[in-house]
Enzyme design. Structure first.
Site, mmCIF file in Angstrom:
data_model
loop_
_atom_site.group_PDB
_atom_site.id
_atom_site.type_symbol
_atom_site.label_atom_id
_atom_site.label_comp_id
_atom_site.label_asym_id
_atom_site.label_seq_id
_atom_site.Cartn_x
_atom_site.Cartn_y
_atom_site.Cartn_z
ATOM 1 N N GLU A 104 10.128 0.727 -0.745
ATOM 2 C CA GLU A 104 9.586 -0.597 -1.060
ATOM 3 C C GLU A 104 10.174 -1.114 -2.376
ATOM 4 O OE1 GLU A 104 5.348 -1.226 -0.333
ATOM 5 O OE2 GLU A 104 5.228 -2.190 -2.296
ATOM 6 N N PHE A 156 -2.153 0.363 -13.111
ATOM 7 C CA PHE A 156 -2.142 -0.030 -11.679
ATOM 8 C C PHE A 156 -3.289 0.667 -10.943
ATOM 9 C CE2 PHE A 156 2.747 -0.647 -10.934
ATOM 10 C CZ PHE A 156 2.708 -1.794 -11.692
ATOM 11 N N HIS A 196 6.421 6.626 2.603
ATOM 12 C CA HIS A 196 6.821 5.296 2.127
ATOM 13 C C HIS A 196 6.834 5.360 0.603
ATOM 14 C CE1 HIS A 196 7.134 0.883 2.308
ATOM 15 N NE2 HIS A 196 6.255 0.837 1.324
ATOM 16 N N ASP A 256 -2.713 -9.307 -3.546
ATOM 17 C CA ASP A 256 -3.400 -9.100 -4.824
ATOM 18 C C ASP A 256 -3.879 -10.442 -5.357
ATOM 19 O OD1 ASP A 256 -2.961 -6.345 -5.019
ATOM 20 O OD2 ASP A 256 -0.972 -6.617 -5.899
ATOM 21 N N SER A 267 10.754 5.372 4.044
ATOM 22 C CA SER A 267 11.000 3.943 3.855
ATOM 23 C C SER A 267 10.842 3.656 2.366
ATOM 24 C CB SER A 267 10.041 3.101 4.693
ATOM 25 O OG SER A 267 8.702 3.512 4.501
HETATM 26 C C1 LIG Z 1 1.462 -0.705 1.608
HETATM 27 C C2 LIG Z 1 0.904 -1.791 0.734
HETATM 28 C C3 LIG Z 1 1.708 -2.883 0.418
HETATM 29 C C4 LIG Z 1 1.215 -3.930 -0.385
HETATM 30 N N1 LIG Z 1 2.030 -4.994 -0.660
HETATM 31 C C5 LIG Z 1 1.533 -6.030 -1.366
HETATM 32 C C6 LIG Z 1 2.329 -7.207 -1.595
HETATM 33 O O1 LIG Z 1 3.482 -7.308 -1.188
HETATM 34 N N2 LIG Z 1 1.759 -8.218 -2.288
HETATM 35 C C7 LIG Z 1 0.481 -8.165 -2.761
HETATM 36 O O2 LIG Z 1 0.016 -9.142 -3.381
HETATM 37 N N3 LIG Z 1 -0.298 -7.075 -2.556
HETATM 38 C C8 LIG Z 1 0.210 -6.021 -1.862
HETATM 39 N N4 LIG Z 1 -0.591 -4.925 -1.612
HETATM 40 C C9 LIG Z 1 -1.947 -4.898 -2.158
HETATM 41 C C10 LIG Z 1 -2.954 -5.572 -1.192
HETATM 42 O O3 LIG Z 1 -2.600 -6.909 -0.976
HETATM 43 C C11 LIG Z 1 -4.308 -5.490 -1.852
HETATM 44 O O4 LIG Z 1 -4.755 -4.162 -1.844
HETATM 45 C C12 LIG Z 1 -5.366 -6.430 -1.301
HETATM 46 O O5 LIG Z 1 -6.444 -6.434 -2.217
HETATM 47 C C13 LIG Z 1 -5.910 -6.061 0.080
HETATM 48 O O6 LIG Z 1 -5.006 -6.299 1.045
HETATM 49 P P1 LIG Z 1 -5.298 -5.859 2.591
HETATM 50 O O7 LIG Z 1 -4.173 -6.375 3.365
HETATM 51 O O8 LIG Z 1 -5.616 -4.439 2.664
HETATM 52 O O9 LIG Z 1 -6.620 -6.748 2.857
HETATM 53 P P2 LIG Z 1 -7.709 -6.726 4.007
HETATM 54 O O10 LIG Z 1 -7.382 -5.783 5.079
HETATM 55 O O11 LIG Z 1 -7.969 -8.160 4.358
HETATM 56 O O12 LIG Z 1 -8.975 -6.154 3.231
HETATM 57 C C14 LIG Z 1 -9.307 -6.603 1.933
HETATM 58 C C15 LIG Z 1 -10.755 -6.268 1.634
HETATM 59 O O13 LIG Z 1 -11.602 -7.116 2.393
HETATM 60 C C16 LIG Z 1 -12.504 -6.343 3.178
HETATM 61 N N5 LIG Z 1 -12.694 -7.096 4.414
HETATM 62 C C17 LIG Z 1 -11.888 -7.165 5.484
HETATM 63 N N6 LIG Z 1 -12.393 -7.986 6.410
HETATM 64 C C18 LIG Z 1 -13.547 -8.472 5.917
HETATM 65 C C19 LIG Z 1 -14.538 -9.385 6.389
HETATM 66 N N7 LIG Z 1 -14.425 -9.966 7.583
HETATM 67 N N8 LIG Z 1 -15.611 -9.643 5.592
HETATM 68 C C20 LIG Z 1 -15.728 -9.059 4.364
HETATM 69 N N9 LIG Z 1 -14.822 -8.197 3.863
HETATM 70 C C21 LIG Z 1 -13.747 -7.909 4.632
HETATM 71 C C22 LIG Z 1 -11.822 -4.990 3.352
HETATM 72 O O14 LIG Z 1 -12.710 -3.925 3.616
HETATM 73 C C23 LIG Z 1 -11.156 -4.835 2.001
HETATM 74 O O15 LIG Z 1 -12.088 -4.393 1.046
HETATM 75 C C24 LIG Z 1 -0.109 -3.861 -0.868
HETATM 76 C C25 LIG Z 1 -0.914 -2.757 -0.562
HETATM 77 C C26 LIG Z 1 -0.425 -1.733 0.226
HETATM 78 C C27 LIG Z 1 -1.292 -0.544 0.535
#
Ligand SMILES: Cc1cc2nc3c(=O)[nH]c(=O)nc-3n(C[C@H](O)[C@H](O)[C@H](O)COP(=O)(O)OP(=O)(O)OC[C@H]3O[C@@H](n4cnc5c(N)ncnc54)[C@H](O)[C@@H]3O)c2cc1C
Length: 306
Positions: free
Chosen positions: A27, A230, A280, A121, A25
Site C-alpha cells: 500500500e 497512528f 498486505h 478517516d 500486496s
Molecule cells: C486496509 C485499510 C485501508 C484504509 N485505507 C484508507 C484510505 O485510503 N483512506 C482513508 O481515509 N482511510 C483509510 N482507512 C481507514 C478507514 O477509512 C477508517 O478506519 C474508517 O474510520 C472506517 O472505514 P471502514 O471502511 O471500515 O468503515 P465502515 O465499514 O463504514 O465502518 C465504520 C464504523 O461504522 C460502524 N457502522 C457501520 N455501519 C453502521 C451503521 N449502519 N450504523 C452505525 N454504525 C455503523 C462500523 O461498525 C464502524 O465502527 C483504511 C483502513 C484499512 C483497514
C-alpha cells in the site's frame, strides 16, 4: 516438539515457508510534493520486482482533504508505467454519492478493476462521523453502489481490535459481514502488533460464518513515535514489549530500522506458522523495511530469462 523447534532455520524457516512463499500486496499513498513523488517512484522500482499480487493507493488517508484526484492520478500512472496490478482506495466521508459514482466510473473506464471500499478517516478536529446527506452512509453502502457501476473486485477493511466507532465487537463483525454480503470478496485488516490479536479475530470471523479471505495488514515500524500516534487514533494497541524494543532509538535510525525489520518479520513468520499465506504491507512509501521482511519470508525478485 513443534515444527518451529524442529526447523533447522529456527524462526526463519518452517515447513510452510519451504513449501511456497506467501503472496503480498503493498500500500502506498499519493505523494504531495516533488520530493515525495521521487521517493514513491524509487520505492515502486525496488518493490515491483517482488511480484506483489497488487499494489493499492490510499485516498485522503489521515483525514487529508485532498480528495480522490491524487489517488486517481497515482493509480493510473502506476498502471501505465509498471507491470503492477493497481487497486484504488475509494472513500465516502464528506462526498456526495454522485461524486463517488463519477470517480468509480472513471476508474472503470480507465481499466481499474480492483478497489478498496472505505468510509474514510475523518479530518482532524471532527470528532464524530456524520454521513453526508447526499452520500453513501457506510462502506457497506458503497460496496453495493460500486457493484452497480461495474463488476469491481472489492476489498474492504476489517478490525482485529474493533473499529473505534463500533458500539461492540459483535456489531463490528456484523458490519464486516454486511460489506461481504454486499459484494466484497476480501478483507484487509487494520494494522496490529503481535499475532494473537489477528488469530483470535480470524477465529471469531470464521465462527460467525465469514469465509472470505482476511489478509493481515502489516505495518513495519518506520518511526515508533509516529506509529504510536497512528495507533492511538485507529484503536491499535501498542504492547509494552514493543515500546521497550524501540526505547532509546529515536536518534539512532539505523538501529531503529534493524529492530523494525526484525519485529515485522517475526510477526509475519509467526502468522505464517499459523497458516497465514498472504500479507498486505503498509509501506509508508518506503521500500527498505518491506523489502527486508519480504526477503525473510522467502520472496525474491522474479528472474527473467534474457
Ligand atoms: C486496509 C485499510 C485501508 C484504509 N485505507 C484508507 C484510505 O485510503 N483512506 C482513508 O481515509 N482511510 C483509510 N482507512 C481507514 C478507514 O477509512 C477508517 O478506519 C474508517 O474510520 C472506517 O472505514 P471502514 O471502511 O471500515 O468503515 P465502515 O465499514 O463504514 O465502518 C465504520 C464504523 O461504522 C460502524 N457502522 C457501520 N455501519 C453502521 C451503521 N449502519 N450504523 C452505525 N454504525 C455503523 C462500523 O461498525 C464502524 O465502527 C483504511 C483502513 C484499512 C483497514
Amino acid at each position: 516438539m513443534s515444527p518451529r523447534q524442529e526447523a533447522p532455520g529456527g524462526v526463519f524457516e518452517t515447513p510452510a515457508d519451504r513449501a511456497s512463499a506467501p503472496q503480498v500486496s503493498f500500500e502506498f499513498f499519493p505523494p504531495k510534493s516533488a520530493a515525495m513523488k521521487q521517493r514513491l517512484w524509487e520505492t515502486i522500482e525496488r518493490l515491483e520486482p517482488l511480484g506483489p499480487r497488487f499494489i493499492s493507493v490510499t485516498c485522503g488517508a489521515g483525514g487529508s482533504a485532498s480528495g480522490a484526484e491524487p489517488t486517481y492520478e497515482t493509480v493510473c500512472r502506476i498502471g501505465s508505467e509498471t507491470s503492477l496490478n493497481t487497486t484504488a482506495h475509494l472513500t465516502i466521508a464528506g462526498a456526495t454519492r454522485d461524486d463517488i459514482d463519477a470517480i468509480a466510473s472513471r476508474y472503470w473506464r480507465a481499466g481499474i478493476r480492483r478497489v478498496v471500499a472505505l468510509r474514510g478517516d475523518l479530518p482532524e478536529g471532527i470528532g464524530c462521523y456524520q454521513p453526508h446527506p447526499q452520500g453513501y452512509a457506510y462502506a457497506a453502502d458503497l460496496v453495493e453502489g460500486l457493484k452497480k457501476i461495474g463488476d469491481f473486485e472489492v476489498n474492504v477493511a476489517a478490525y482485529p481490535e474493533v473499529h473505534p466507532d463500533a458500539p461492540s465487537a459483535g456489531f463490528d463483525l456484523d458490519n464486516l459481514k454486511r460489506k461481504l454480503d454486499a459484494g466484497a470478496t476480501r478483507a484487509i485488516t487494520q494494522f496490529f502488533f503481535g499475532t494473537d490479536v489477528f488469530l483470535r479475530f480470524l477465529d471469531r470471523a470464521r465462527a460467525a460464518g465469514i469465509e472470505a479471505p482476511i489478509v493481515p495488514g502489516i505495518m513495519p515500524v518506520v518511526k515508533f513515535a509516529t506509529i504510536a500516534q497512528f495507533s492511538a487514533k485507529c484503536g491499535t494497541s501498542v504492547p509494552d514489549w514493543l515500546a521497550r524494543l524501540f526505547d532509546g532509538l529515536d536518534d539512532d535510525p539505523a538501529t531503529h530500522r534493524l529492530v523494525a525489520a526484525t519485529v515485522a518479520a517475526e510477526q509475519c513468520l509467526r502468522l505464517r506458522e499459523a497458516g497465514v499465506n498472504e500479507f498486505h504491507f503498509y509501506t509508508m512509501n518506503r521500500a527498505d523495511l518491506t523489502l527486508a521482511v519480504c526477503h525473510m519470508l522467502g520472496i525474491r525478485p522474479a528472474v527473467t530469462s534474457a
